[in-house]
Design a protein around this motif. Structure first.
Motif, PDB file in Angstrom:
ATOM      1  N   GLU A   1     -50.841  46.415  53.654  1.00 33.24           N
ATOM      2  CA  GLU A   1     -51.269  46.998  54.935  1.00 33.24           C
ATOM      3  C   GLU A   1     -51.310  45.944  56.019  1.00 33.24           C
ATOM      4  O   GLU A   1     -51.538  44.762  55.755  1.00 33.24           O
ATOM      5  N   TRP A   2     -51.082  46.388  57.238  1.00 30.57           N
ATOM      6  CA  TRP A   2     -51.063  45.500  58.394  1.00 30.57           C
ATOM      7  C   TRP A   2     -52.491  45.014  58.666  1.00 30.57           C
ATOM      8  O   TRP A   2     -53.422  45.796  58.672  1.00 30.57           O
ATOM      9  N   ASP A   3     -52.650  43.729  58.861  1.00 31.22           N
ATOM     10  CA  ASP A   3     -53.960  43.142  59.157  1.00 31.22           C
ATOM     11  C   ASP A   3     -53.906  42.645  60.601  1.00 31.22           C
ATOM     12  O   ASP A   3     -53.262  41.629  60.904  1.00 31.22           O
ATOM     13  N   GLU A   4     -54.562  43.396  61.470  1.00 29.35           N
ATOM     14  CA  GLU A   4     -54.525  43.099  62.908  1.00 29.35           C
ATOM     15  C   GLU A   4     -55.044  41.682  63.177  1.00 29.35           C
ATOM     16  O   GLU A   4     -54.464  40.919  63.953  1.00 29.35           O
ATOM     17  N   HIS A   5     -56.131  41.341  62.493  1.00 30.81           N
ATOM     18  CA  HIS A   5     -56.791  40.049  62.722  1.00 30.81           C
ATOM     19  C   HIS A   5     -55.866  38.887  62.344  1.00 30.81           C
ATOM     20  O   HIS A   5     -55.754  37.905  63.065  1.00 30.81           O
ATOM     21  N   LYS A   6     -55.189  39.036  61.208  1.00 33.71           N
ATOM     22  CA  LYS A   6     -54.305  37.979  60.700  1.00 33.71           C
ATOM     23  C   LYS A   6     -52.968  37.971  61.444  1.00 33.71           C
ATOM     24  O   LYS A   6     -52.277  36.951  61.522  1.00 33.71           O
ATOM     25  N   GLY A   7     -52.605  39.127  61.996  1.00 33.60           N
ATOM     26  CA  GLY A   7     -51.295  39.246  62.635  1.00 33.60           C
ATOM     27  C   GLY A   7     -50.182  39.276  61.610  1.00 33.60           C
ATOM     28  O   GLY A   7     -49.061  38.836  61.867  1.00 33.60           O
TER      29      GLY A   7
END
Lengths: 109, 326
Positions: free
Chosen positions: B260-266
């Motif tokens: 899944e995409w992790d917004e925080h990690k980019g």
């Protein structure tokens, strides 16, 4: 197998082997430019070296002419001679046209 | 990657010379064959370039399996050209390794008697035509990730080989993706084959980057020498980030429920591959290790009379040529 293109210290440790000799390959990209060093390959003789060079180095129209030379026949300057050979040129800046201040109104020169 | 688990060799050397050498590398200077270099640098490079070359050569086998059974004449011609490129890449790299004072035959013998390795990825079988797509898309895609930065590596002949390889590698990945598009947009059965190929090659592709190396002393040395440009984890993350949207485009599902995409990690979060499988494969216990090595041995032994014959012929003709008048 000896070549100026190979590490000298390492060569002396090589066992002698019954290998095809090493050839250096030079390719002319198009008519009008000079041949350029592309890499090397192994081949039993010059004809085979050219045929192999065609397969290894010109699969995508990279060239119009191939030279091959057995690597052992290339002589090269030593890296330790870099100073004595090339440093003297550094002090001869007058060899470059920009050394001279020519008045603008002298026209093209 | 094509070169996995390369430990840098460090030997006792003159500290002054080592310092000057490191200064040259830090300044972005390229090292050429005749320059002084630490023995550890030379030996590590021989292992790394040699393993990379072996991977290109052994890498011809899984794809060679499908040349005679390609679905169309055009696909067959393309696959032939691709496999021929892999042979070319192997040869560029053997040449680069040879500048370090090892001979090509010696490298081949080290592969055959298992003193040297090749990438774990080529020990998996290619069961369907869709595997040709998955290999081009994922395996060549992962290889590009590693090879693009290596164009800036400190050793001149290696960097030059990488530049040539990268120019050609993009064709490989695109032809693979083109196969995947065709299969994924085809009949239900074809789409199933494409998904199955992705399922089987996803984790082996992630393993190509090697285990996490953030704590490895060897990796630190290789990075200081600029013969390794990024950590394994950096490259793996970059690969997942690039590949996940491509799977969406194909309408296929990456076999990882945790992706899944992790917004925080980019970047994407994803499941690590099973490292016990990786160690088993790299140590000779993958599905095709025995078969791959046997094929290389057979090719080497069956070719002996050709190598000998051509050399004898060349020597005979050389003896006949009259010496030019001085």
């Amino acid at each position: 197998m000896t070549s100026p293109l190979i590490q000298k210290e390492a060569i002396e440790k090589l066992p002698s082997r019954n290998e095809w000799p090493l050839w250096e390959v030079f390719v002319r990209g198009q008519n009008g430019v000079s041949h350029r060093h592309f890499g090397s390959l192994h081949a039993p003789d010059a004809d085979a070296a050219i045929r192999n060079a065609r397969d290894v180095y010109t699969r995508r129209n990279e060239g119009v002419s191939i030279w091959v030379v057995e690597a052992k026949n290339i002589a090269a300057s030593s890296p330790s001679a870099k100073g004595p050979l090339y440093d003297p040129a550094a002090s001869k800046v007058y060899r470059h046209p920009t050394f001279f201040n020519i008045p603008d109104d002298a026209g093209p020169m | 990657m094509y070169a996995q688990m390369i430990e840098s060799e460090v030997e006792c050397e003159d500290p002054q010379k080592l310092k000057e050498f490191q200064n040259r590398i830090d300044a972005g200077d390229k090292i050429e064959p005749q320059d002084w270099m630490p023995n550890g640098y030379r030996k590590t490079l021989i292992r790394q370039i040699g393993q990379h070359a072996h991977s290109e050569i052994v890498g011809q086998l899984p794809e060679g399996n499908w040349i005679t059974r390609a679905p169309t004449l055009e696909r067959k011609a393309i696959l032939l050209a691709k496999v021929q490129d892999e042979a070319g890449h192997g040869l560029y790299l053997y040449c680069a390794a040879e500048t370090l004072g090892v001979s090509r035959d010696e490298l081949t013998e080290m592969l055959l008697d298992e003193r040297m390795k090749y990438s774990s990825i080529f020990n998996y079988p290619t069961l369907t035509w869709a595997d040709m797509g998955a290999i081009g898309w994922l395996v060549d895609g992962a290889a590009i990730m590693n090879q693009v930065p290596l164009q800036r590596t400190s050793y001149g002949p290696y960097a030059r080989a990488m530049i040539r390889i990268c120019k050609e590698e993009s064709f490989h990945q695109r032809q693979g993706f083109d196969i995947m598009i065709k299969m994924a947009k085809g009949s239900a059965e074809q789409k199933h084959m494409a998904q199955d190929a992705l399922n089987r090659f996803w984790y082996p592709a992630l393993m190509m980057f090697g285990p996490s190396d953030t704590d490895s002393v060897h990796s630190v040395q290789s990075m200081a020498w600029k013969i390794k440009m990024n950590t394994n984890d950096e490259l793996r993350q970059k690969f997942v980030d690039q590949t996940a949207p491509q799977a969406d485009l194909l309408g296929l599902t990456i076999p990882d429920a945790n992706l899944e995409w992790d917004e925080h990690k980019g970047g994407y979060n994803f499941t690590e591959p099973d490292w016990s499988e990786f160690y088993a494969v790299i140590n000779g216990n993958g599905p095709c290790n025995v078969e791959r090595l046997a094929a290389r041995k057979k090719a080497w032994e069956d070719g002996q009379w050709v190598r000998d014959g051509l050399l004898a012929n060349a020597e005979k003709h050389a003896a006949k040529i009259p010496v030019a008048a001085e």
